[in-house]
Design an enzyme around this catalytic site. Structure first.
Site, PDB file in Angstrom:
ATOM      1  N   ARG A  47       6.477  -5.322  -1.420  1.00  0.00           N
ATOM      2  CA  ARG A  47       5.696  -5.030  -2.612  1.00  0.00           C
ATOM      3  C   ARG A  47       6.340  -5.527  -3.905  1.00  0.00           C
ATOM      4  NH1 ARG A  47       3.764   1.201  -1.135  1.00  0.00           N
ATOM      5  NH2 ARG A  47       2.341   0.528   0.491  1.00  0.00           N
TER       6      ARG A  47
ATOM      7  N   SER B  87      -6.082  -1.696  -0.492  1.00  0.00           N
ATOM      8  CA  SER B  87      -5.076  -1.553   0.556  1.00  0.00           C
ATOM      9  C   SER B  87      -4.244  -2.814   0.739  1.00  0.00           C
ATOM     10  CB  SER B  87      -5.733  -1.205   1.873  1.00  0.00           C
ATOM     11  OG  SER B  87      -4.796  -1.334   2.909  1.00  0.00           O
TER      12      SER B  87
END
Ligand SMILES: Cc1cc2nc3c(=O)[nH]c(=O)nc-3n(C[C@H](O)[C@H](O)[C@H](O)COP(=O)(O)OP(=O)(O)OC[C@H]3O[C@@H](n4cnc5c(N)ncnc54)[C@H](O)[C@@H]3O)c2cc1C
Ligand code: SF4
Ligand code: FES
Lengths: 249, 644
Positions: free
Chosen positions: B337, B284
């Site tokens: 990201r 995660s």
């Protein structure tokens, strides 16, 4: 690592099936169990032999698709993990590993290690839901639910529908699976409206599918990769008896 | 052909309301006269199938797994966004809209994204009513967390299993309609072709994965909810079976493929451990809230780490390079990201990677444990640490985790208009299979939101607009178009079985993955892409000459299943490369080294590339034709992202 694999091979549902033994070399402890089978399959294909068929998809313990009975235990020796999460470091060099499909009348073998678990879907179709249509629902925060209740409902809801509980049970009972869904929904206010009817219908379908009776040995819960608790079965029995007393027969 | 997005007129906030009023309706009594095929039982497919059946349509629902409950959506961990503003922290529909447009690097449509934010609130209500056990506070109300660097707490979650709980909710709604006789399930069935008649979608051809039977299914409309195509890279966080076949075969029947080069690479995955690796596991993103990312300062020191001559914990502070904190002091380890992923690649390319393969960086919890205590860290990440230990054998409490980026999500997909209809009338695409809402980069917790928005709240309205104009009569499956499609499917299977070459399907899939990852992955150049194009083409030729598929069609045949999917990946890979090559800019998940700022950050070119690239299939080995849908921004100002 070097291993000997005794694997159940069965061409299709009607075939009789038998164990076949394979030797495999060069297994790394970092491989997952399914990756080890992948390697075996590549070797089989190389030799023009049909690869071993097995169900799998997510390979991270959540889809519930993998289903191997390893050395006499569903999902193998480790507690709390599925076959896909098992790694070869749990085995030792030179070991013989026996691999079979789930065995239960309600789960006929499809091929090799893959079985048909659609009986579980039909049990859910019998009542494993809250009867609400899309739209027109109240605001999500309108009904507060105590955290402890929500957490307990969540614990029951984590069942992945793998069927290890059925495979572990000497009677091939599906009580743990069915009770997990019944518990989840009967604990939440949203599911309480239909709780008696739900329990009655799901249990009837479970029986119709040919699952066996529960004799409370607890093997299901001990082998369940998600640790679904036996108290769900007690809760389900309560709902079920309640429904029986309330209904007209 | 001109692409019409069909975005309704009027102010942004009123478009969807007006549109719902203006679309044609099918009379309730007539809905039962229409059949709809839904391919896929993930969040997008199960929610659509259930909702359409509730309205009265007859639905056929397909998936390749043994049960609809096992679709890849089940694996989503982190959560689902919704603009409920339950936390009173300044969230709103407009803010979620704005964050999504900006996060997508201004490559998505304002109208669609606003609608997504608008219906997000209904999704949570719906799921709670179904009995989805979301996390709650002690007062009994729903809990939220902030996710993926968002400045508000709008993410709803169910421990680390949000996708599972949402999917089981949708699956239960679907099961209820099966019991009502409104949905017929077809598990272990794979769609292998789309059938069109006079340019309209009229049905599909499937293979029964157990018996091999090739079957035709006729309907008045077809909805594809078949998921993303991340497995073109072989290794990804997607489930093993996730594939592009349904979308790709529809593409070959005329549906345009939009922005195929937009791929999301997730920075925190467990690194590849060897050649046997079959998939990658996501850790995660929340780990970056407390973990610090670093590599040794020098190549020499990294070499020692790789050889096991020095333990990471014994490396002096002065010899560590916390490169994200160094380069992006404002955001540090929490940069988006794409930025985090690219920087991990750079340090490893410099020879500073820290595992055997040289492709890993450290994610270290030493300082967090020192600061907050082991118990706190265990409370937050205990199950993730356990999972990591289970897979790698290392204990993250005692030694830093090793992570590396992995392919995670595909923003590209079938082109759809505002109604989620492709350019083929009667063919719809929802969820990850379409391109619609995430632009060039998807925000965390927004895929689940989009899949359920499409299925519960968009398609049930928009499909009526099309069906209202369709006759009730259904095309019989002995129509020549069905026969022709069946023949194409059978010929393709026969061909695969007849090659009897010397290399397994996985061999080709792995090779393709390596090429795509190397040249069309985190960082791309014109030169590399051009080289890759040739390599993929060569690999495809070799595949069709030398692949080895054993057995027959008339049985459960996993090699055959894979071969047919890999054949499509080989064609799709080439289109992704073409798309990446033509997009002379960097945006979101698409980074072209030629287009970067002086500081090495992505440089968009809004002047020339603020459009959706929709590709039209011509024939194999003929270049696809590019159609452009210009993007107009009336409510947001385009800015360059900066995380310094
Ligand atoms: C590890 C992981 C974690 C994630 N975590 C999050 C998160 O926290 N939050 C978030 O928002 N997103 C997350 N995502 C992304 C999100 O899970 C997916 O984008 C989303 O679930 C896709 O849903 P879908 O319904 O479009 O497709 P899928 O769930 O992929 O479903 C596809 C369906 O189509 C069927 N299908 C495909 N091809 C065929 C065919 N040819 N014939 C018949 N059936 C076919 C399959 O059987 C399946 O039922 C995560 C993704 C991954 C990989
Ligand atoms: S109760 Fe446990 S063992 Fe049984 S199906 Fe659910 S997860 Fe599997
Ligand atoms: S493959 Fe999904 S649980 Fe094992």
């Amino acid at each position: 690592m070097k291993l000997t694999l005794k694997i159940w091979r069965q061409k299709n549902t009607n075939d009789k099936g038998a164990f076949k033994t394979y030797d495999i070399d060069g297994v790394s402890p970092d491989m997952s169990f399914l990756e080890m089978i992948d390697v075996l399959n590549e070797q089989l294909i190389e030799k023009d032999e049909d690869p071993v068929h097995f169900d799998h998809d997510c390979r991270e313990g959540i889809c519930g698709m993998c289903s191997m009975y390893i050395n006499g235990e569903p999902h193998g020796p480790l507690k709390g993990v599925t076959t896909c999460q098992l790694h070869m470091r749990s085995f030792s060099d030179g070991e013989t590993i026996t691999i079979e499909p789930w065995r239960a009348k309600a789960f006929p073998v499809v091929k090799d290690l893959a079985v048909d678990r659609s009986a579980f879907d039909r049990v859910i179709q019998a009542g494993g839901y809250v009867s609400v249509n899309t739209g027109g629902t109240p605001d999500a925060n309108e009904i507060p639910i105590p955290k402890s209740v929500a957490d307990e409902a969540f614990d029951a809801a984590t069942c992945i529908g793998c069927g290890a509980c059925v495979a572990a049970c000497k009677n091939a009972s599906a009580m743990l699976f069915v009770s997990a869904k019944i518990s989840q929904l009967s604990m939440l206010p949203q599911g309480q409206v239909e709780k008696s009817e739900r329990a009655e219908k799901m249990v009837a379908q479970m029986d119709a599918e040919g699952f066996g009776a529960c004799t409370n040995t607890g093997a299901c819960s001990a082998e369940c990769p998600k640790g679904i608790d036996l108290k769900n079965i007690a809760r389900m029995n309560r709902e079920y008896l309640g429904s029986k007393m309330g209904s007209s027969n | 052909m001109k692409l019409e997005s069909k975005i309704p007129e009027g102010p942004l906030a009123e478009k969807w309301t007006n549109h719902k009023f203006n679309v044609k309706l099918v009379n309730p009594a007539n809905k039962r006269k229409y059949d709809i095929i839904v391919v896929g039982t993930g969040l997008a497919g199960a929610s659509a199938a259930a909702s359409l059946a509730e309205l009265g349509y007859n639905v056929k629902s397909f998936c390749f797994q043994d049960s609809p409950r096992r679709a890849h959506s089940i694996a989503a961990q982190g959560g689902i966004n919704a603009a409920k503003n339950y936390q009173n922290d300044g969230d709103s529909v407009f803010r979620l809209f704005y964050d999504t447009i900006k996060g997508g690097d201004y490559r998505s449509r304002e109208g669609n994204v606003y609608r997504l934010a608008e219906v997000s609130v209904n999704i949570i209500d719906q799921c709670v009513a179904q009995g989805v056990p979301f996390a709650r506070e002690y007062g009994g109300l729903l809990a939220n967390r902030s996710f993926g660097g968002a400045q508000v707490s709008r993410t709803f979650y169910a421990r680390g299993q949000t996708g599972q709980q949402l999917l089981l909710g949708a699956y239960s709604a679907l099961s209820r309609q099966v019991a009502n006789g409104k949905v017929k399930l077809y598990p272990r069935h794979e769609m292998l072709d789309l059938v069109t008649i006079d340019g309209k979608a009229k049905g599909i051809v499937t293979r029964n994965l157990i018996t091999g039977e090739i079957e035709s299914h006729s309907a008045h409309a077809v909805v594809l909810a078949s998921g993303g195509y991340g497995n073109v890279f072989y290794l990804s966080t997607n489930a093993m079976g996730s594939n592009a076949t349904a979308a790709w075969r529809a593409h070959k029947k005329g549906a345009f493929m939009a922005n195929p080069c937009y791929t999301q690479i997730h920075p925190t995955c467990i690194p590849v451990s060897g050649d046997h690796q079959s998939k990658l596991t996501l850790m995660s993103e929340s780990l970056r809230n407390d973990g610090r990312v670093w590599v040794p300062k020098t190549k020499e020191l990294a070499e020692k780490v790789r050889k096991g001559e020095i333990k990471p914990r014994d490396i002096d502070e002065a010899d560590r390079d916390y490169y994200l904190e160094r380069k992006y002091p404002a955001f540090g380890n929490l940069v988006p990201r794409d930025v985090a992923s690219r920087n991990a690649k750079y340090v490893c390319d410099e020879g500073r990677g820290v595992n055997d393969t040289g492709k890993a960086v450290f994610l270290d919890f030493r300082d967090a444990i020192k600061r907050d205590g082991r118990d706190t860290i265990e409370g937050k990440y205990g199950n993730l640490f356990d999972m990591y230990k289970q897979i790698t054998g290392d204990n993250p409490y005692e030694t830093p985790m090793k992570i590396y980026p992995a392919v995670h999500y595909t923003m590209g997909g079938l082109w759809v208009d505002y109604n989620l209809m492709t350019n083929v009338p009667g063919l719809y695409a929802t969820g990850e299979s379409n391109f619609s809402d995430h632009g060039a980069n998807r925000l965390g917790a927004s895929a689940l939101m989009q899949g359920l928005a499409d299925g519960y709240f968009v398609i049930p309205y928009t499909i009526g607009n099309y069906l209202a104009g369709e006759k009730y009569e259904k095309t019989p499956v002995d129509h020549e178009a069905f026969k022709a499609a069946e023949k194409t499917v059978k010929d393709n299977i026969d061909k695969l079985l007849s090659i009897k070459g010397s290399k397994s399907v996985d061999h080709f899939h792995k090779e393709l993955g390596k090429i795509m990852w190397e040249y069309c992955g985190m960082s791309r150049t014109a030169e590399g892409l051009t080289r890759a194009k040739g390599m993929v083409k060569e690999l495809r030729d070799e595949f069709w000459k030398n692949v080895k598929v054993l057995g027959s069609n008339e049985e459960f045949n996993s090699s055959l299943e894979k071969a047919s999917r890999v054949a499509d990946f080989l064609e799709l890979g080439e289109l992704m490369i073409d798309d990446a090559l033509h997009r002379e800019e960097s945006c979101g998940g698409h980074f072209r080294e030629e287009h970067q700022t002086e500081e090495g950050e992505a440089k968009r070119n809004d002047e020339d590339f603020a459009y959706v690239a929709a590709w039209e299939f011509k024939d194999l080995d003929i270049a696809e034709e590019l159609h452009k849908e210009e993007l107009n921004f009336e409510n947001v100002k385009l800015t360059q992202r900066s995380y310094k």
